[in-house]
Design a protein around this motif. Structure first.
Motif, PDB file in Angstrom:
ATOM      1  N   ILE A  81       0.835  -1.209   0.000  1.00  0.00           N
ATOM      2  CA  ILE A  81       0.000   0.000   0.000  1.00  0.00           C
ATOM      3  C   ILE A  81       0.869   1.259   0.000  1.00  0.00           C
ATOM      4  CG2 ILE A  81      -1.593   1.364   1.438  1.00  0.00           C
ATOM      5  CD1 ILE A  81      -2.945  -1.282   2.194  1.00  0.00           C
ATOM      6  N   ALA A  82       2.047   1.185   0.616  1.00  0.00           N
ATOM      7  CA  ALA A  82       2.957   2.339   0.657  1.00  0.00           C
ATOM      8  C   ALA A  82       3.394   2.768  -0.747  1.00  0.00           C
ATOM      9  CB  ALA A  82       4.183   2.007   1.503  1.00  0.00           C
ATOM     10  N   ILE A  83       3.317   1.847  -1.706  1.00  0.00           N
ATOM     11  CA  ILE A  83       3.706   2.153  -3.094  1.00  0.00           C
ATOM     12  C   ILE A  83       2.548   2.766  -3.888  1.00  0.00           C
ATOM     13  CG2 ILE A  83       4.764   1.159  -5.190  1.00  0.00           C
ATOM     14  CD1 ILE A  83       6.479   0.937  -2.687  1.00  0.00           C
ATOM     15  N   TYR A  84       1.324   2.616  -3.390  1.00  0.00           N
ATOM     16  CA  TYR A  84       0.119   3.018  -4.133  1.00  0.00           C
ATOM     17  C   TYR A  84       0.130   4.475  -4.618  1.00  0.00           C
ATOM     18  CZ  TYR A  84      -4.857   3.437  -5.273  1.00  0.00           C
ATOM     19  OH  TYR A  84      -6.039   3.664  -5.917  1.00  0.00           O
ATOM     20  N   PRO A  85       0.566   5.448  -3.808  1.00  0.00           N
ATOM     21  CA  PRO A  85       0.557   6.850  -4.270  1.00  0.00           C
ATOM     22  C   PRO A  85       1.434   7.108  -5.498  1.00  0.00           C
ATOM     23  CG  PRO A  85       0.820   6.747  -1.881  1.00  0.00           C
ATOM     24  CD  PRO A  85       0.993   5.359  -2.392  1.00  0.00           C
ATOM     25  N   PHE A  86       2.365   6.198  -5.785  1.00  0.00           N
ATOM     26  CA  PHE A  86       3.292   6.410  -6.903  1.00  0.00           C
ATOM     27  C   PHE A  86       2.796   5.776  -8.204  1.00  0.00           C
ATOM     28  CE2 PHE A  86       5.703   6.322  -2.930  1.00  0.00           C
ATOM     29  CZ  PHE A  86       6.328   7.571  -2.987  1.00  0.00           C
ATOM     30  N   ILE A  87       1.601   5.159  -8.174  1.00  0.00           N
ATOM     31  CA  ILE A  87       1.046   4.535  -9.382  1.00  0.00           C
ATOM     32  C   ILE A  87       0.555   5.633 -10.312  1.00  0.00           C
ATOM     33  CG2 ILE A  87      -0.673   2.940 -10.295  1.00  0.00           C
ATOM     34  CD1 ILE A  87       1.486   1.670  -8.526  1.00  0.00           C
ATOM     35  N   SER A  88       1.035   5.601 -11.569  1.00  0.00           N
ATOM     36  CA  SER A  88       0.744   6.722 -12.483  1.00  0.00           C
ATOM     37  C   SER A  88      -0.028   6.334 -13.737  1.00  0.00           C
ATOM     38  CB  SER A  88       2.062   7.394 -12.905  1.00  0.00           C
ATOM     39  OG  SER A  88       2.925   6.458 -13.513  1.00  0.00           O
ATOM     40  N   SER A  89      -0.209   5.030 -14.002  1.00  0.00           N
ATOM     41  CA  SER A  89      -0.900   4.630 -15.238  1.00  0.00           C
ATOM     42  C   SER A  89      -1.796   3.426 -14.977  1.00  0.00           C
ATOM     43  CB  SER A  89       0.114   4.287 -16.334  1.00  0.00           C
ATOM     44  OG  SER A  89       0.839   3.113 -15.991  1.00  0.00           O
ATOM     45  N   GLU A  90      -2.687   3.166 -15.948  1.00  0.00           N
ATOM     46  CA  GLU A  90      -3.642   2.064 -15.818  1.00  0.00           C
ATOM     47  C   GLU A  90      -2.937   0.705 -15.799  1.00  0.00           C
ATOM     48  OE1 GLU A  90      -7.427   0.745 -15.124  1.00  0.00           O
ATOM     49  OE2 GLU A  90      -6.864   2.836 -15.454  1.00  0.00           O
ATOM     50  N   SER A  91      -1.920   0.542 -16.662  1.00  0.00           N
ATOM     51  CA  SER A  91      -1.192  -0.735 -16.709  1.00  0.00           C
ATOM     52  C   SER A  91      -0.427  -0.968 -15.407  1.00  0.00           C
ATOM     53  CB  SER A  91      -0.226  -0.763 -17.902  1.00  0.00           C
ATOM     54  OG  SER A  91       0.726   0.281 -17.796  1.00  0.00           O
ATOM     55  N   ASN A  92       0.166   0.099 -14.866  1.00  0.00           N
ATOM     56  CA  ASN A  92       0.865  -0.016 -13.585  1.00  0.00           C
ATOM     57  C   ASN A  92      -0.094  -0.341 -12.445  1.00  0.00           C
ATOM     58  OD1 ASN A  92       3.345   0.507 -14.702  1.00  0.00           O
ATOM     59  ND2 ASN A  92       3.350   2.683 -14.202  1.00  0.00           N
ATOM     60  N   LEU A  93      -1.320   0.183 -12.528  1.00  0.00           N
ATOM     61  CA  LEU A  93      -2.325  -0.089 -11.505  1.00  0.00           C
ATOM     62  C   LEU A  93      -2.691  -1.576 -11.501  1.00  0.00           C
ATOM     63  CD1 LEU A  93      -4.317   0.829  -9.329  1.00  0.00           C
ATOM     64  CD2 LEU A  93      -5.963   1.348 -11.150  1.00  0.00           C
ATOM     65  N   THR A  94      -2.791  -2.174 -12.702  1.00  0.00           N
ATOM     66  CA  THR A  94      -3.113  -3.602 -12.798  1.00  0.00           C
ATOM     67  C   THR A  94      -2.018  -4.441 -12.156  1.00  0.00           C
ATOM     68  OG1 THR A  94      -4.315  -3.227 -14.864  1.00  0.00           O
ATOM     69  CG2 THR A  94      -3.670  -5.493 -14.379  1.00  0.00           C
ATOM     70  N   ILE A  95      -0.767  -4.104 -12.443  1.00  0.00           N
ATOM     71  CA  ILE A  95       0.359  -4.830 -11.849  1.00  0.00           C
ATOM     72  C   ILE A  95       0.376  -4.616 -10.335  1.00  0.00           C
ATOM     73  CG2 ILE A  95       2.883  -4.965 -11.725  1.00  0.00           C
ATOM     74  CD1 ILE A  95       2.893  -4.218 -14.734  1.00  0.00           C
ATOM     75  N   TRP A  96       0.095  -3.370  -9.900  1.00  0.00           N
ATOM     76  CA  TRP A  96       0.056  -3.095  -8.465  1.00  0.00           C
ATOM     77  C   TRP A  96      -1.041  -3.917  -7.787  1.00  0.00           C
ATOM     78  CZ3 TRP A  96      -3.581  -1.401  -5.028  1.00  0.00           C
ATOM     79  CH2 TRP A  96      -3.114  -1.091  -3.740  1.00  0.00           C
ATOM     80  N   LEU A  97      -2.203  -4.049  -8.441  1.00  0.00           N
ATOM     81  CA  LEU A  97      -3.286  -4.875  -7.903  1.00  0.00           C
ATOM     82  C   LEU A  97      -2.824  -6.319  -7.730  1.00  0.00           C
ATOM     83  CD1 LEU A  97      -6.536  -3.645  -9.718  1.00  0.00           C
ATOM     84  CD2 LEU A  97      -6.107  -3.630  -7.256  1.00  0.00           C
ATOM     85  N   GLY A  98      -1.981  -6.776  -8.677  1.00  0.00           N
ATOM     86  CA  GLY A  98      -1.412  -8.113  -8.567  1.00  0.00           C
ATOM     87  C   GLY A  98      -0.554  -8.247  -7.319  1.00  0.00           C
ATOM     88  N   PHE A  99       0.240  -7.218  -7.027  1.00  0.00           N
ATOM     89  CA  PHE A  99       1.067  -7.229  -5.818  1.00  0.00           C
ATOM     90  C   PHE A  99       0.204  -7.128  -4.558  1.00  0.00           C
ATOM     91  CE2 PHE A  99       4.720  -6.500  -8.543  1.00  0.00           C
ATOM     92  CZ  PHE A  99       5.734  -7.155  -7.854  1.00  0.00           C
ATOM     93  N   MET A 100      -0.856  -6.331  -4.629  1.00  0.00           N
ATOM     94  CA  MET A 100      -1.747  -6.204  -3.473  1.00  0.00           C
ATOM     95  C   MET A 100      -2.463  -7.531  -3.204  1.00  0.00           C
ATOM     96  SD  MET A 100      -2.677  -4.171  -1.122  1.00  0.00           S
ATOM     97  CE  MET A 100      -3.673  -4.733   0.248  1.00  0.00           C
TER      98      MET A 100
END
Length: 325
Positions: free
Chosen positions: A84-103
């Motif tokens: 979650i600490a990385i969430y504020p640095f998400i800048s694009s839709e594709s990065n958000l999908t990968i971040w959701l994978g990590f979450m």
């Protein structure tokens, strides 16, 4: 003793390749009802899990509460907070999908079999490992969807936590309860055929992985993930594992754990269950085309956790043998 490549990891790689070349059989238009087969298979996995789950071991394991608290807090609090600490640095839709994978990876429970096996090799606290690995899966049925609901509701309008819990209860929790209830009649059968049941578990997981990746390949979801992104995901997975392993070790030392308990805390607290991950993804992301991308960090983590922990376990085993001489 050199660490061997896990055969299940190789099977996953083969299944992903198969899904790439033959995606049709896992697509929505497939004549084979893979969703139905997967649902029945998942229920059977957790039914057999209930047959193997010993209520006596769970009762006796409750005594070492500091160790259990550290392992479960690592699985369900420490992991998610780091991601979650990385969430504020998400800048694009594709990065958000990968971040959701990590979450999703971070919110999952600990694995069962490999945790216990590795703790056994390293001469750790085996009863505590069995207790934590078993109880973690049950806690995850409640906690994992709760964590994911905080972010999936923002990404999807049709995310319904109530229907997800209903499906989790009918496909997972009820089969576990039924398995525990019938343990006195079929428990010996389950323990006698443990290898066959493990093979069945892995077969169903491979089927779900094939379905997830075939759908993603069919809809060209992986166009957003290039080789550079893949290497970055792998690097992030290694860093995440290492950070959690280090933090658990520090807490174990401060709590005055002996070597056996520290091994169990670090081995169980850093593991994430591919079984629960693939099962939960089938329910949580059933209408999501990018489910293959979301599963990618989990599958890389699965390989990394087995590889690194096997090296550490082998080293600790050698040290234990030397100290006994």
């Amino acid at each position: 003793m050199k660490p061997k490549i896990d055969k299940f990891v190789l099977a996953i790689i083969c299944i992903v390749i198969l899904a790439y070349f033959f995606p049709f059989w896992g697509s929505q238009n497939s004549p084979v009802p893979l969703n139905l087969i997967g649902s029945i298979g998942v229920s059977l996995i957790f039914f057999f899990y209930g047959l193997k789950l010993s209520p006596e071991k769970i009762k006796s394991g409750l005594k070492n509460w500091k160790l259990h608290l550290l392992v479960q807090a690592s699985s369900f609090v420490l992991f998610p907070l780091i991601v979650i600490a990385i969430y504020p640095f998400i800048s694009s839709e594709s990065n958000l999908t990968i971040w959701l994978g990590f979450m999703f990876l971070a919110a999952l429970p600990s694995t069962v079999s490999s945790s216990v096996v590795m703790v056994s090799i390293a001469k750790g606290n085996i009863p505590a490992a069995i207790f934590n690995a078993s109880i973690s899966g049950l806690i995850g049925i409640v906690i994992t969807p709760l964590w994911m609901s905080l972010f999936l509701k923002q990404a999807s309008n049709d995310f319904d936590l109530g229907s997800i819990y209903l499906k989790l209860i009918t496909e997972i929790l009820l089969p576990v309860i039924l398995g525990i209830a019938l343990q006195r009649y079929f428990g010996d059968f389950a323990r006698k055929h443990l290898r066959l049941l493990t093979l069945f578990d892995k077969s169903i997981i491979l089927l779900i992985i094939y379905k997830s990746f075939a759908q993603s390949f069919e809809e060209n979801v992986f166009n957003s993930v290039n080789m550079v992104d893949l290497l970055l995901i792998l690097t992030a997975v290694i860093i995440l594992f290492s950070v959690v392993y280090f933090i658990i070790g520090k807490f174990a030392t401060k709590l005055g754990f002996d070597l056996e308990d520290r091994i169990t805390a670090q081995f169980c607290g850093t593991k994430k269950s591919l079984v629960h991950g693939t099962v939960f993804s089938k329910i949580l992301f059933k209408n999501t085309a990018s489910v293959g991308v979301i599963l990618l960090p989990l599958m890389l983590f699965h390989f990394i956790q087995i590889f690194i922990i096997s090296i550490i376990a082998s080293k600790l085993e050698r040290q234990a043998v030397i100290s006994e001489v």
